[in-house]
Design a protein around this motif. Structure first.
Motif, PDB file in Angstrom:
ATOM      1  N   VAL A  37       1.024  -1.211  -0.018  1.00  8.08           N
ATOM      2  CA  VAL A  37       0.065  -0.033   0.092  1.00  8.08           C
ATOM      3  C   VAL A  37       0.865   1.203  -0.226  1.00  8.08           C
ATOM      4  CG1 VAL A  37      -1.819   1.120   1.264  1.00  8.08           C
ATOM      5  CG2 VAL A  37      -1.665  -1.295   1.332  1.00  8.08           C
ATOM      6  N   ARG A  38       0.646   2.105  -0.980  1.00 11.28           N
ATOM      7  CA  ARG A  38       1.761   3.279  -1.299  1.00 11.28           C
ATOM      8  C   ARG A  38       0.866   4.448  -1.524  1.00 11.28           C
ATOM      9  NH1 ARG A  38       5.279   0.764  -5.452  1.00 11.28           N
ATOM     10  NH2 ARG A  38       5.829  -0.204  -3.817  1.00 11.28           N
ATOM     11  N   ASP A  39       1.451   5.584  -0.802  1.00 11.28           N
ATOM     12  CA  ASP A  39       0.812   6.849  -1.098  1.00 11.28           C
ATOM     13  C   ASP A  39       1.887   7.860  -2.094  1.00 11.28           C
ATOM     14  OD1 ASP A  39      -1.357   6.389   0.591  1.00 11.28           O
ATOM     15  OD2 ASP A  39      -0.606   7.622   2.391  1.00 11.28           O
ATOM     16  N   VAL A  40       1.188   8.063  -3.348  1.00 10.82           N
ATOM     17  CA  VAL A  40       2.059   8.928  -4.115  1.00 10.82           C
ATOM     18  C   VAL A  40       1.179  10.002  -4.560  1.00 10.82           C
ATOM     19  CG1 VAL A  40       3.287   6.750  -4.841  1.00 10.82           C
ATOM     20  CG2 VAL A  40       1.249   7.281  -6.120  1.00 10.82           C
ATOM     21  N   VAL A  41       1.873  11.137  -5.482  1.00  7.68           N
ATOM     22  CA  VAL A  41       1.186  11.872  -6.053  1.00  7.68           C
ATOM     23  C   VAL A  41       1.612  11.869  -7.527  1.00  7.68           C
ATOM     24  CG1 VAL A  41       1.212  14.497  -6.444  1.00  7.68           C
ATOM     25  CG2 VAL A  41       1.355  13.674  -4.130  1.00  7.68           C
ATOM     26  N   THR A  42       0.712  11.556  -8.345  1.00  7.98           N
ATOM     27  CA  THR A  42       0.732  11.129  -9.857  1.00  7.98           C
ATOM     28  C   THR A  42      -0.118  12.193 -10.556  1.00  7.98           C
ATOM     29  OG1 THR A  42       1.410   9.188  -9.478  1.00  7.98           O
ATOM     30  CG2 THR A  42       0.885   9.662 -11.574  1.00  7.98           C
ATOM     31  N   ASP A  43       0.449  12.815 -11.476  1.00  8.79           N
ATOM     32  CA  ASP A  43      -0.218  13.996 -12.393  1.00  8.79           C
ATOM     33  C   ASP A  43      -1.063  14.848 -11.451  1.00  8.79           C
ATOM     34  OD1 ASP A  43       0.495  12.504 -14.749  1.00  8.79           O
ATOM     35  OD2 ASP A  43      -1.697  11.176 -14.402  1.00  8.79           O
ATOM     36  N   GLY A  44      -0.200  15.337 -10.286  1.00  8.81           N
ATOM     37  CA  GLY A  44      -0.779  16.362  -9.443  1.00  8.81           C
ATOM     38  C   GLY A  44      -1.825  15.964  -8.729  1.00  8.81           C
ATOM     39  N   VAL A  45      -2.271  14.482  -8.582  1.00  9.77           N
ATOM     40  CA  VAL A  45      -3.250  14.117  -7.613  1.00  9.77           C
ATOM     41  C   VAL A  45      -2.817  13.146  -6.525  1.00  9.77           C
ATOM     42  CG1 VAL A  45      -5.510  12.652  -7.712  1.00  9.77           C
ATOM     43  CG2 VAL A  45      -4.753  14.171  -9.661  1.00  9.77           C
ATOM     44  N   ALA A  46      -3.111  13.110  -5.492  1.00 11.93           N
ATOM     45  CA  ALA A  46      -2.679  12.515  -4.241  1.00 11.93           C
ATOM     46  C   ALA A  46      -3.483  11.235  -4.375  1.00 11.93           C
ATOM     47  CB  ALA A  46      -2.618  13.271  -2.901  1.00 11.93           C
ATOM     48  N   ARG A  47      -2.890   9.938  -4.094  1.00 11.85           N
ATOM     49  CA  ARG A  47      -3.546   8.806  -4.116  1.00 11.85           C
ATOM     50  C   ARG A  47      -3.022   7.746  -3.636  1.00 11.85           C
ATOM     51  NH1 ARG A  47      -3.574   7.777 -10.428  1.00 11.85           N
ATOM     52  NH2 ARG A  47      -3.630   9.810 -10.756  1.00 11.85           N
ATOM     53  N   ARG A  48      -3.581   6.857  -3.184  1.00 12.53           N
ATOM     54  CA  ARG A  48      -3.294   5.512  -2.269  1.00 12.53           C
ATOM     55  C   ARG A  48      -3.529   4.397  -3.275  1.00 12.53           C
ATOM     56  NH1 ARG A  48      -4.385   4.955   3.904  1.00 12.53           N
ATOM     57  NH2 ARG A  48      -2.936   6.482   3.779  1.00 12.53           N
ATOM     58  N   LEU A  49      -2.348   3.732  -3.472  1.00  4.12           N
ATOM     59  CA  LEU A  49      -2.243   2.451  -4.379  1.00  4.12           C
ATOM     60  C   LEU A  49      -2.377   1.208  -3.613  1.00  4.12           C
ATOM     61  CD1 LEU A  49       0.627   3.746  -6.870  1.00  4.12           C
ATOM     62  CD2 LEU A  49      -1.908   4.217  -6.921  1.00  4.12           C
ATOM     63  N   LEU A  50      -2.755   0.408  -4.268  1.00  3.08           N
ATOM     64  CA  LEU A  50      -2.689  -1.200  -3.955  1.00  3.08           C
ATOM     65  C   LEU A  50      -1.773  -1.936  -4.916  1.00  3.08           C
ATOM     66  CD1 LEU A  50      -2.948  -3.455  -2.115  1.00  3.08           C
ATOM     67  CD2 LEU A  50      -5.106  -4.068  -3.338  1.00  3.08           C
ATOM     68  N   VAL A  51      -0.489  -2.359  -4.641  1.00  4.65           N
ATOM     69  CA  VAL A  51       0.465  -2.760  -5.783  1.00  4.65           C
ATOM     70  C   VAL A  51       0.825  -4.119  -5.424  1.00  4.65           C
ATOM     71  CG1 VAL A  51       2.511  -2.228  -7.152  1.00  4.65           C
ATOM     72  CG2 VAL A  51       1.319  -0.442  -6.035  1.00  4.65           C
ATOM     73  N   ASP A  52       0.549  -5.019  -6.389  1.00  4.84           N
ATOM     74  CA  ASP A  52       1.043  -6.491  -6.450  1.00  4.84           C
ATOM     75  C   ASP A  52       2.209  -6.662  -7.514  1.00  4.84           C
ATOM     76  OD1 ASP A  52       1.599  -9.026  -6.523  1.00  4.84           O
ATOM     77  OD2 ASP A  52      -0.567  -9.689  -7.379  1.00  4.84           O
ATOM     78  N   GLY A  53       3.439  -6.420  -7.041  1.00  4.52           N
ATOM     79  CA  GLY A  53       4.591  -6.614  -7.887  1.00  4.52           C
ATOM     80  C   GLY A  53       4.674  -5.268  -8.590  1.00  4.52           C
ATOM     81  N   THR A  54       4.542  -5.062  -9.724  1.00  3.09           N
ATOM     82  CA  THR A  54       4.457  -3.804 -10.532  1.00  3.09           C
ATOM     83  C   THR A  54       3.088  -3.633 -11.028  1.00  3.09           C
ATOM     84  OG1 THR A  54       5.158  -4.949 -12.651  1.00  3.09           O
ATOM     85  CG2 THR A  54       6.902  -4.263 -11.262  1.00  3.09           C
ATOM     86  N   THR A  55       2.046  -4.414 -10.674  1.00  2.40           N
ATOM     87  CA  THR A  55       0.693  -4.269 -10.975  1.00  2.40           C
ATOM     88  C   THR A  55      -0.149  -3.478 -10.045  1.00  2.40           C
ATOM     89  OG1 THR A  55       0.892  -6.369 -12.238  1.00  2.40           O
ATOM     90  CG2 THR A  55      -1.355  -5.063 -12.171  1.00  2.40           C
ATOM     91  N   ILE A  56      -0.786  -2.370 -10.581  1.00  2.00           N
ATOM     92  CA  ILE A  56      -1.627  -1.584  -9.586  1.00  2.00           C
ATOM     93  C   ILE A  56      -3.012  -2.273  -9.579  1.00  2.00           C
ATOM     94  CG2 ILE A  56      -2.733   0.594  -9.300  1.00  2.00           C
ATOM     95  CD1 ILE A  56      -0.237   2.049 -10.442  1.00  2.00           C
ATOM     96  N   HIS A  57      -3.425  -2.782  -8.599  1.00  2.00           N
ATOM     97  CA  HIS A  57      -4.907  -3.174  -8.272  1.00  2.00           C
ATOM     98  C   HIS A  57      -5.984  -2.243  -7.993  1.00  2.00           C
ATOM     99  CE1 HIS A  57      -3.912  -7.358  -9.501  1.00  2.00           C
ATOM    100  NE2 HIS A  57      -2.631  -7.275  -8.716  1.00  2.00           N
ATOM    101  N   GLY A  58      -5.573  -1.080  -8.080  1.00  2.00           N
ATOM    102  CA  GLY A  58      -6.686  -0.180  -7.707  1.00  2.00           C
ATOM    103  C   GLY A  58      -6.146   0.977  -6.902  1.00  2.00           C
ATOM    104  N   GLN A  95      -7.159   4.855  -4.540  1.00  2.00           N
ATOM    105  CA  GLN A  95      -8.082   5.716  -4.001  1.00  2.00           C
ATOM    106  C   GLN A  95      -7.615   7.154  -3.644  1.00  2.00           C
ATOM    107  OE1 GLN A  95      -9.737   4.782  -0.154  1.00  2.00           O
ATOM    108  NE2 GLN A  95     -11.573   5.693  -0.410  1.00  2.00           N
ATOM    109  N   LEU A  96      -8.458   8.211  -4.178  1.00  2.00           N
ATOM    110  CA  LEU A  96      -7.903   9.618  -4.111  1.00  2.00           C
ATOM    111  C   LEU A  96      -8.090   9.969  -2.631  1.00  2.00           C
ATOM    112  CD1 LEU A  96     -10.350  11.190  -7.173  1.00  2.00           C
ATOM    113  CD2 LEU A  96      -7.784  10.193  -7.075  1.00  2.00           C
ATOM    114  N   LEU A  97      -7.127  10.643  -2.359  1.00  2.00           N
ATOM    115  CA  LEU A  97      -6.738  11.035  -0.776  1.00  2.00           C
ATOM    116  C   LEU A  97      -7.541  12.222  -0.305  1.00  2.00           C
ATOM    117  CD1 LEU A  97      -2.955   9.882  -0.462  1.00  2.00           C
ATOM    118  CD2 LEU A  97      -5.039   8.746   0.445  1.00  2.00           C
ATOM    119  N   GLU A  98      -8.067  13.082  -1.404  1.00  2.00           N
ATOM    120  CA  GLU A  98      -8.719  14.042  -0.797  1.00  2.00           C
ATOM    121  C   GLU A  98     -10.171  13.622  -0.182  1.00  2.00           C
ATOM    122  OE1 GLU A  98      -9.288  17.049  -3.975  1.00  2.00           O
ATOM    123  OE2 GLU A  98      -7.588  16.095  -5.159  1.00  2.00           O
TER     124      GLU A  98
END
Length: 702
Positions: free
Chosen positions: A449-470, A472-475
């Motif tokens: 579970v990783r918090d990043v900012v991509t394209d100016g949007v803060a989001r929380r990722l669920l990552v399996d290996g290099t595959t993002i499985h979804g 959620q926007l953090l706002e």
């Protein structure tokens, strides 16, 4: 010819039954990559059992008695034919998936596999008795060559043509052929049992190799070198299939590399120069650290090639040093038993211990570090003590001094490396976890579970290996917005926003939980039932994401493989009568095969209302599964709609959805491309069933 035929056929059968057994087990265990890893551990353990049997057999009785006993056991092993692997009858009382896989494999193919596994050391021992002028160790290279042929032929020639049932029938026939050849070898030993044995071993080593003076440490070094090779094999497989690119068949490349190194090293010492390969190994050890931490920053193909080269250098060192430690033929079976023990320990470390002990994939780095330490110990042990009298006469004082200083420098550099390598790895790991919120690892894989900012949007990722499985926007005000593969304009969004809702609310079934994003489409009165194989995903969705808690629908989660759970529900409770059934389960980057067969779709339809809709999420970077789904839908007489969505900055990921329905009216409000025969591709006209699938045929041609 009998010895060579037995070894070649036996090795080929060993490597043919492995993918067959794995495919037979996948439907019962959710299609996860760990099924294959656990199978590999079983095969390593059975290799140890086979080698142990061969060693014990050659220590008991006369050669004639050995041949008679082995022929008898070989005939008895045929009672276990034809092979039939299925975990269904015993999965009610043994719940641990790894233990269940091991037990089922033992009961179904244990006896024939043990006979096959014992062939290489047993035939080499008998060859040394009856053909003393030939090196028995070259037969081991032939064994690995047979394994290599079988490994390459399966995805290219066997899987695309034969159903699983046909594969088991062909394998059974090939085993009978192997038995005939092996019985011929037993007859040959019976015929030449006389004075040949004493004549061979009375004179010791006849092969002109240099003796290695490691009398007390050889068994330990043999086990460690063999274990290290297997650790690198399985660890690199995990690295390139989980952390770099989840492309089917990539697991073949490390195994081919592993076998090729054995073939070269056991063909003779001409392929190995310790100084050259030792230097290459040191470079590869440094390269592996870079690949492990930064591999995803580079193009996929060069990274995969780099991983394979690193593994090849490591395996060449391991297997060449093993070959240098080979004993005289009289101790051959004991030596192979040590190699098998090392292989089993290496397999147990990667398959059993590592998932329990580590929250990340550390095995490759640990394996390369172990090889570094053992390689240094081998060199230091060989150069300890004073040079012999012959060396003193041939070398000048200056040459001896330079050689001594060279050894001192090697020792110093080796010791520095022992402390430097872990320090570098730990420092880089601190940088890697900077954005991680949580990570977990179990039988089914690694989740981050990783918090990043991509394209100016803060989001929380669920990552399996290099595959993002979804994600959620953090706002706070946007946390209930469907994102990624389920965002606006995706096939599932069109369906959920436009489907006619019953007065009692929608009844929705979903195989695959992920972050729980689809719960965002729930309205008051709706009922959403998720099926999730991995308990860790359930924990992550409830703990680190809020789609489930924010949903207005009633949420129910069933833990276990979705297909198996739905089969049990149908048997004990009847149809769930879903308005919408979503198949969103992913094994890394691809839907598990057993969820995309004709039998699976027939099951899904038994749980749908007559006007219900089946939604298949088929987004994939490497496989074109649209034709497979189209053909299946057409075979069931369903209307098929294909909806592809480009990436939308900040919210929606590129997504491919296939919607199937009995009534085309449900698609009236959706915009998409009607699927049909025009979406088929050559080689995929044959329907996927539980008995047949062909992943090679759906690889994207780009």
């Amino acid at each position: 010819m009998l010895y060579g035929g037995a070894i070649l056929t036996g090795a080929a059968l060993v490597f043919q039954i492995q993918p067959v057994a794995g495919k037979l087990l996948l439907p019962s265990f959710g299609g996860g990559a760990s099924v294959w890893t656990t199978c590999m551990f079983f095969f390593q353990a059975m290799l140890l059992a086979g080698y142990g049997y061969a060693h014990a057999l050659t220590r008991l009785g006369s050669p004639r008695q050995q041949a008679a006993l082995h022929a008898t056991l070989l005939l008895l092993s045929m009672l276990f034919l034809p092979v039939a692997v299925s975990a269904r009858p015993i999965d009610t009382w043994l719940q641990d998936p790894a233990a269940l896989i091991l037990l089922e494999l033992l009961l179904s193919i244990g006896a024939p596999f043990a006979m096959l596994a014992s062939t290489a050391p047993l035939i080499q021992r008998w060859a040394a008795m009856t053909s003393p002028r030939h090196s028995p160790y070259r037969l081991y290279a032939l064994s690995n060559f047979g394994a290599l042929l079988a490994l390459l032929s399966y995805p290219l020639m066997v899987e695309p043509v034969l159903s699983l049932r046909a594969q088991t029938v062909v394998w059974t026939g090939a085993y009978l052929l192997f038995a005939v050849i092996m019985l011929g070898a037993c007859w040959l030993v019976w015929k030449h049992h006389g004075s040949a044995t004493n004549r061979v071993f009375a004179t010791g080593d006849r092969h002109g190799r240099q003796q290695v003076l490691l009398p007390l440490r050889v068994p330990v070094l043999t086990v460690l070198l063999a274990a290290s090779g297997v650790v690198i094999l399985l660890a690199v497989t995990n690295e390139i299939t989980q952390n770099i690119a989840p492309v089917p068949f990539l697991w073949i490349l490390p195994l081919v590399t592993y076998l090729l190194s054995y073939i070269l090293c056991f063909s003779g010492e001409g392929w190995y120069d310790r100084a050259i390969w030792g230097s290459l190994f040191v470079v590869s050890a440094s390269s592996l650290i870079i690949l492990h931490f930064f591999g995803t920053s580079f193009p996929i193909v060069p990274v995969i090639v780099a991983y394979i080269l690193v593994q090849f250098c490591a395996c060449m060192v391991c297997h060449a040093e093993l070959y240098r430690l080979r004993p005289e033929p009289s101790r051959l079976t004991a030596w192979y038993l040590q190699i098998a023990l090392g292989g089993a320990l290496g397999g147990a470390f990667v398959s059993v211990i590592a998932p329990l002990a580590f929250s990340r994939y550390w095995e490759a780095l640990i394996g390369i570090y172990l090889i570094y330490v053992v390689f240094g110990l081998v060199i230091l042990r060989e150069n300890r003590g004073a040079p012999d009298e012959k060396t003193l006469r041939a070398a000048s004082a200056m040459e001896l001094k330079l050689e001594r200083w060279g050894l001192h420098l090697f020792t110093l550099g080796w010791v520095i490396g022992i402390f430097l390598l872990p320090a570098v790895v730990l420092s880089l790991d601190k940088l890697r976890v900077e954005y991680d919120v949580a990570s977990s690892r179990n039988f089914y894989g690694l989740l981050n579970v990783r918090d990043v900012v991509t394209d100016g949007v803060a989001r929380r990722l669920l990552v399996d290996g290099t595959t993002i499985h979804g994600f959620q926007l953090l706002e706070e005000e946007r946390q209930d917005v469907p994102t990624s593969y389920y965002g606006a304009n995706t096939g599932i969004a069109m369906l959920m926003e436009n489907i006619k809702r019953p007065s009692t609310g929608l009844n929705v079934g979903i195989i695959g939980l992920g972050t729980g994003t689809l719960a965002a489409y729930g309205m008051p009165g709706d009922r959403f039932r998720f099926y999730e194989l991995n308990p860790a995903v359930v924990d992550v969705a409830n703990t680190h994401f809020s789609f489930l808690s924010l949903s207005q629908a009633d949420i129910d989660i069933v833990t276990g493989d979705g297909r198996i759970a739905m089969e049990r529900e149908l048997e004990h409770e009847g149809s769930r009568e879903y308005d919408v059934l979503v198949i969103d389960a992913f094994n890394s980057d691809a839907i598990p095969v057993h969820l995309l067969t004709r039998e699976a779709l027939e099951l899904y339809w038994s749980h749908l209302k007559p006007d219900g809709v089946l939604a298949l999420h088929l987004t994939n970077n490497y496989l074109d599964l649209i034709p497979v789904a189209s053909n299946l839908g057409a075979s069931l007489g369903k209307e098929v709609l294909f909806v592809t969505t480009p990436r939308d900055v900040g919210v929606t990921s590129a997504a491919d959805w296939v919607l199937l329905a009995e009534n085309p009216a449900v698609f009236a409000q959706s915009t998409g491309e009607h699927a049909g025969s025009e979406l088929t591709v050559p080689g995929q006209e044959r329907l996927w069933t539980d008995d047949y699938s062909n992943l090679l045929g759906v690889l994207k041609r780009r």
